[in-house]
Scaffold this motif. Structure first.
Motif, PDB file in Angstrom:
ATOM      1  N   CYS A 270       0.824  -1.212   0.000  1.00 43.32           N
ATOM      2  CA  CYS A 270       0.000   0.000   0.000  1.00 43.32           C
ATOM      3  C   CYS A 270       0.858   1.262   0.000  1.00 43.32           C
ATOM      4  CB  CYS A 270      -0.920   0.005   1.209  1.00 43.32           C
ATOM      5  SG  CYS A 270      -2.020  -1.417   1.227  1.00 43.32           S
ATOM      6  N   ASP A 271       2.081   1.170   0.515  1.00 43.72           N
ATOM      7  CA  ASP A 271       2.917   2.383   0.538  1.00 43.72           C
ATOM      8  C   ASP A 271       3.269   2.842  -0.875  1.00 43.72           C
ATOM      9  OD1 ASP A 271       4.403   0.037   0.320  1.00 43.72           O
ATOM     10  OD2 ASP A 271       6.229   1.015   0.981  1.00 43.72           O
ATOM     11  N   ARG A 272       3.050   1.950  -1.881  1.00 41.71           N
ATOM     12  CA  ARG A 272       3.327   2.344  -3.267  1.00 41.71           C
ATOM     13  C   ARG A 272       2.045   2.473  -4.082  1.00 41.71           C
ATOM     14  NH1 ARG A 272       5.684  -2.057  -5.393  1.00 41.71           N
ATOM     15  NH2 ARG A 272       5.615  -3.197  -3.449  1.00 41.71           N
ATOM     16  N   CYS A 273       0.893   2.478  -3.415  1.00 41.94           N
ATOM     17  CA  CYS A 273      -0.380   2.480  -4.152  1.00 41.94           C
ATOM     18  C   CYS A 273      -0.516   3.765  -4.968  1.00 41.94           C
ATOM     19  CB  CYS A 273      -1.552   2.355  -3.186  1.00 41.94           C
ATOM     20  SG  CYS A 273      -3.119   2.164  -4.052  1.00 41.94           S
ATOM     21  N   ASN A 274      -0.906   3.603  -6.242  1.00 39.10           N
ATOM     22  CA  ASN A 274      -0.951   4.767  -7.149  1.00 39.10           C
ATOM     23  C   ASN A 274      -2.317   4.938  -7.784  1.00 39.10           C
ATOM     24  OD1 ASN A 274      -1.105   2.610  -8.860  1.00 39.10           O
ATOM     25  ND2 ASN A 274       0.778   3.055 -10.000  1.00 39.10           N
ATOM     26  N   ARG A 275      -3.374   4.301  -7.220  1.00 40.21           N
ATOM     27  CA  ARG A 275      -4.590   4.182  -8.001  1.00 40.21           C
ATOM     28  C   ARG A 275      -5.884   4.590  -7.316  1.00 40.21           C
ATOM     29  NH1 ARG A 275      -4.013  -1.840  -9.395  1.00 40.21           N
ATOM     30  NH2 ARG A 275      -2.016  -0.942  -9.891  1.00 40.21           N
ATOM     31  N   LEU A 276      -6.880   4.837  -8.151  1.00 40.22           N
ATOM     32  CA  LEU A 276      -8.269   4.997  -7.728  1.00 40.22           C
ATOM     33  C   LEU A 276      -9.093   4.028  -8.578  1.00 40.22           C
ATOM     34  CD1 LEU A 276      -8.800   8.876  -7.808  1.00 40.22           C
ATOM     35  CD2 LEU A 276      -8.515   7.473  -5.766  1.00 40.22           C
ATOM     36  N   ARG A 277     -10.317   3.768  -8.115  1.00 46.42           N
ATOM     37  CA  ARG A 277     -11.231   2.919  -8.895  1.00 46.42           C
ATOM     38  C   ARG A 277     -12.571   3.620  -9.040  1.00 46.42           C
ATOM     39  NH1 ARG A 277      -7.998  -0.503  -5.871  1.00 46.42           N
ATOM     40  NH2 ARG A 277      -7.393  -2.371  -7.012  1.00 46.42           N
ATOM     41  N   LEU A 278     -13.124   3.551 -10.230  1.00 44.98           N
ATOM     42  CA  LEU A 278     -14.456   4.108 -10.457  1.00 44.98           C
ATOM     43  C   LEU A 278     -15.398   2.952 -10.769  1.00 44.98           C
ATOM     44  CD1 LEU A 278     -16.104   6.784 -10.782  1.00 44.98           C
ATOM     45  CD2 LEU A 278     -15.669   6.582 -13.230  1.00 44.98           C
ATOM     46  N   THR A 279     -16.455   2.793  -9.959  1.00 48.03           N
ATOM     47  CA  THR A 279     -17.415   1.720 -10.259  1.00 48.03           C
ATOM     48  C   THR A 279     -18.283   2.145 -11.443  1.00 48.03           C
ATOM     49  OG1 THR A 279     -19.205   2.535  -8.870  1.00 48.03           O
ATOM     50  CG2 THR A 279     -17.531   1.172  -7.781  1.00 48.03           C
ATOM     51  N   SER A 280     -18.992   1.169 -11.994  1.00 49.85           N
ATOM     52  CA  SER A 280     -19.781   1.478 -13.201  1.00 49.85           C
ATOM     53  C   SER A 280     -20.922   2.443 -12.898  1.00 49.85           C
ATOM     54  CB  SER A 280     -20.313   0.186 -13.823  1.00 49.85           C
ATOM     55  OG  SER A 280     -21.052  -0.536 -12.863  1.00 49.85           O
ATOM     56  N   THR A 281     -21.285   2.568 -11.624  1.00 49.99           N
ATOM     57  CA  THR A 281     -22.358   3.509 -11.282  1.00 49.99           C
ATOM     58  C   THR A 281     -21.800   4.846 -10.803  1.00 49.99           C
ATOM     59  OG1 THR A 281     -22.494   2.563  -9.069  1.00 49.99           O
ATOM     60  CG2 THR A 281     -24.020   1.699 -10.710  1.00 49.99           C
ATOM     61  N   GLY A 282     -20.473   4.993 -10.844  1.00 52.24           N
ATOM     62  CA  GLY A 282     -19.908   6.318 -10.608  1.00 52.24           C
ATOM     63  C   GLY A 282     -19.391   6.588  -9.207  1.00 52.24           C
ATOM     64  N   LEU A 283     -19.164   5.523  -8.407  1.00 58.42           N
ATOM     65  CA  LEU A 283     -18.542   5.740  -7.095  1.00 58.42           C
ATOM     66  C   LEU A 283     -17.022   5.709  -7.281  1.00 58.42           C
ATOM     67  CD1 LEU A 283     -18.825   5.950  -3.950  1.00 58.42           C
ATOM     68  CD2 LEU A 283     -18.516   3.467  -3.911  1.00 58.42           C
ATOM     69  N   LEU A 284     -16.369   6.772  -6.910  1.00 62.84           N
ATOM     70  CA  LEU A 284     -14.905   6.839  -7.033  1.00 62.84           C
ATOM     71  C   LEU A 284     -14.312   6.357  -5.717  1.00 62.84           C
ATOM     72  CD1 LEU A 284     -12.630   7.692  -8.934  1.00 62.84           C
ATOM     73  CD2 LEU A 284     -12.747   9.974  -7.923  1.00 62.84           C
ATOM     74  N   LYS A 285     -13.641   5.198  -5.783  1.00 63.44           N
ATOM     75  CA  LYS A 285     -13.186   4.515  -4.567  1.00 63.44           C
ATOM     76  C   LYS A 285     -11.696   4.733  -4.335  1.00 63.44           C
ATOM     77  CE  LYS A 285     -14.007   0.170  -3.688  1.00 63.44           C
ATOM     78  NZ  LYS A 285     -14.323   0.271  -2.264  1.00 63.44           N
ATOM     79  N   PRO A 286     -11.342   5.259  -3.172  1.00 64.40           N
ATOM     80  CA  PRO A 286      -9.926   5.434  -2.856  1.00 64.40           C
ATOM     81  C   PRO A 286      -9.214   4.122  -2.525  1.00 64.40           C
ATOM     82  CG  PRO A 286     -11.306   6.918  -1.550  1.00 64.40           C
ATOM     83  CD  PRO A 286     -12.214   5.922  -2.193  1.00 64.40           C
TER      84      PRO A 286
END
Ligand code: SAM
Ligand code: SF4
Length: 322
Positions: free
Chosen positions: A249-265
C-alpha cells in the motif's frame, strides 16, 4: 497529484459494467448481482469527462474493466475515445477473453496499449466448475494466442487451492507465448466461494523449483504492485501479486471508479465519492476535479485484508472492477 501519504496517484481503473458472461466463484455470486438499471450506469460521455478531469490532476493511465467490459456495447469505441484524450498516456483492458478475438482489429485500431486476460486453469472441466458456465479454458487460449501476437498481453490467474496443480502449466504459457503470467492472491471480498487462499510466496517457491534460474527483474514493469521474475527459458515474465499477505500500500498509485460512478480510494473500504450526481447535475469542470481530488485525499494508508473484521466493502469484485 500526491495523496496525504505522499503517494503519487497516476492510475484509474474504470469499470464500465457490473455484468458478466461468467460467474467466477471468487468474484461473483451464482445468481449474479441485482441488475443495475441502464440509467444508473455512467454513460461513455460521462466516463470520458471523468477521465479528462483525472488527467488534469496527473492521472494518465487507465484500465478499462468490469464485470466483463466487452459485454457492454460500444466498449471499443469508448477505448478509442479514451486513448485519444489529450494527456492520456496509456489505456489497457482487463477481460476474461471470451469475446475478444473478433474485437482485436478494432482494439488495435483504437491504440489500446495492452490486455490482461484472466485464466485460472487450463483444465476445461475445472474452468467450467470455477466459472459456473459452459465456456472452456481452450476458448480463452484461443483469445490469448492472437492477442499476444498483436498487443502486450498478460495472463492473470487467481491463486486458489483447487487450482494448485495448474500453477506450473499456467506459468509455462510464458515459455511458449510472448506473455507475462501473473499470479494474484485471492482477496477476501464479496461472496468468496473457494477454499482457503494460497500465498504468492508459496507459489514463488514452486516456480523456483521449475525454473531454478528465476530472478527478480530490476526495471519497472506495469503500473501495479506485481513483482516480476525472468528466467532464460521464458519469453515473458512471471509476476506475483501479494495482494493480501504483503503490504504494497505504501506504493499504491490508483483509484477505482465503479460502473455507477462511485470513485473509490481503496479496495477494502466502502467509502468513496459519488460522481454520478455531480455529472448529472451538470457541475463545472472545477467542481468535478475537486471531487476527484477529495477522493485522492481520502485514500487510507493501507488496506485491511489481514483484519477482515475491518473490511467495510461488501460489494463483489465484479461491481468494483478488480
Ligand atoms: N471480467 C474481467 C476479468 O475477469 O478479467 C474484468 C473484471 S475482473 C473483476 C478483474 C480481475 O479481478 C480479474 O483478473 C479477476 O480474476 C480478479 N478478481 C476477481 N475477484 C477476485 C478476488 N476475490 N481476489 C483476487 N482477484 C479477483
Ligand atoms: Fe466475470 Fe471477471 Fe468476475 Fe470472472 S472475474 S465473474 S470474468 S468479472
Amino acid at each position: 497529484m500526491l495523496d496525504s501519504f505522499e503517494r503519487e496517484i497516476i492510475y484509474l481503473r474504470l469499470s464500465i459494467t457490473d455484468r458478466c458472461n461468467l460467474r467466477c466463484r471468487y468474484c461473483m455470486p451464482d445468481e449474479g448481482v441485482p441488475p443495475t438499471a441502464h440509467d444508473d450506469l455512467l454513460r461513455y460521455e460521462e466516463l470520458l469527462r471523468v477521465a479528462k478531469a483525472a488527467v488534469s490532476l496527473g492521472i494518465d493511465r487507465f484500465k478499462v474493466t468490469g464485470g466483463e467490459p466487452l459485454v457492454r456495447r460500444g466498449c471499443t469505441d469508448f477505448i478509442r475515445h479514451l486513448k485519444a484524450l489529450p494527456g492520456v498516456h496509456q489505456v489497457t483492458l482487463t477481460t476474461n477473453g471470451l469475446l475478444l478475438p473478433p474485437l482485436l482489429d478494432e482494439l488495435c485500431a483504437a491504440k489500446l496499449d495492452g490486455v490482461n486476460i484472466s485464466l485460472d486453469t487450463l483444465d476445461n472441466a475445472q474452468y467450467q466448475q470455477l466459472t459456473r458456465r459452459t465456456h472452456t479454458a481452450d476458448e480463452v487460449l484461443d483469445a490469448v494466442r492472437p492477442c499476444a501476437a498483436r498487443l502486450p498481453t498478460k495472463v492473470n490467474a487467481v491463486l486458489l487451492p483447487e487450482t494448485a496443480d495448474q500453477l506450473i502449466p499456467l506459468a509455462e504459457l510464458a515459455q511458449t507465448l510472448p506473455v507475462d503470467v501473473r499470479f494474484i492472491e485471492r482477496m477476501p471480498l464479496g461472496t468468496v466461494q473457494t477454499g482457503q487462499a494460497t500465498t504468492a510466496a508459496a507459489a514463488l517457491d514452486r516456480l523456483r523449483v521449475r525454473w531454478p534460474q528465476l530472478k527478480p527483474i530490476s526495471e519497472p514493469r506495469g503500473n501495479g504492485p506485481a513483482r516480476y521474475f525472468r528466467a532464460p527459458e521464458l519469453m515473458g515474465c512471471l509476476g506475483l501479486i501479494d495482494a493480501v499477505s504483503h503490504g504494497f500500500c505504501d506504493r499504491c498509485n490508483r483509484l477505482r471508479l465503479t460502473s455507477t460512478g462511485l470513485l473509490k480510494p481503496c479496495l477494502c473500504y466502502e467509502q468513496g465519492v459519488e460522481l454520478r450526481p455531480l455529472l448529472r447535475d451538470g457541475v463545472d469542470d472545477t467542481t468535478l476535479r475537486d471531487a476527484i481530488r477529495a477522493a485522492i485525499l481520502q485514500k487510507p494508508a493501507a488496506h485491511c485484508f489481514s483484519q477482515q473484521e475491518n473490511i467495510t466493502e461488501h460489494k463483489s469484485m465484479n461491481q468494483i472492477g478488480g
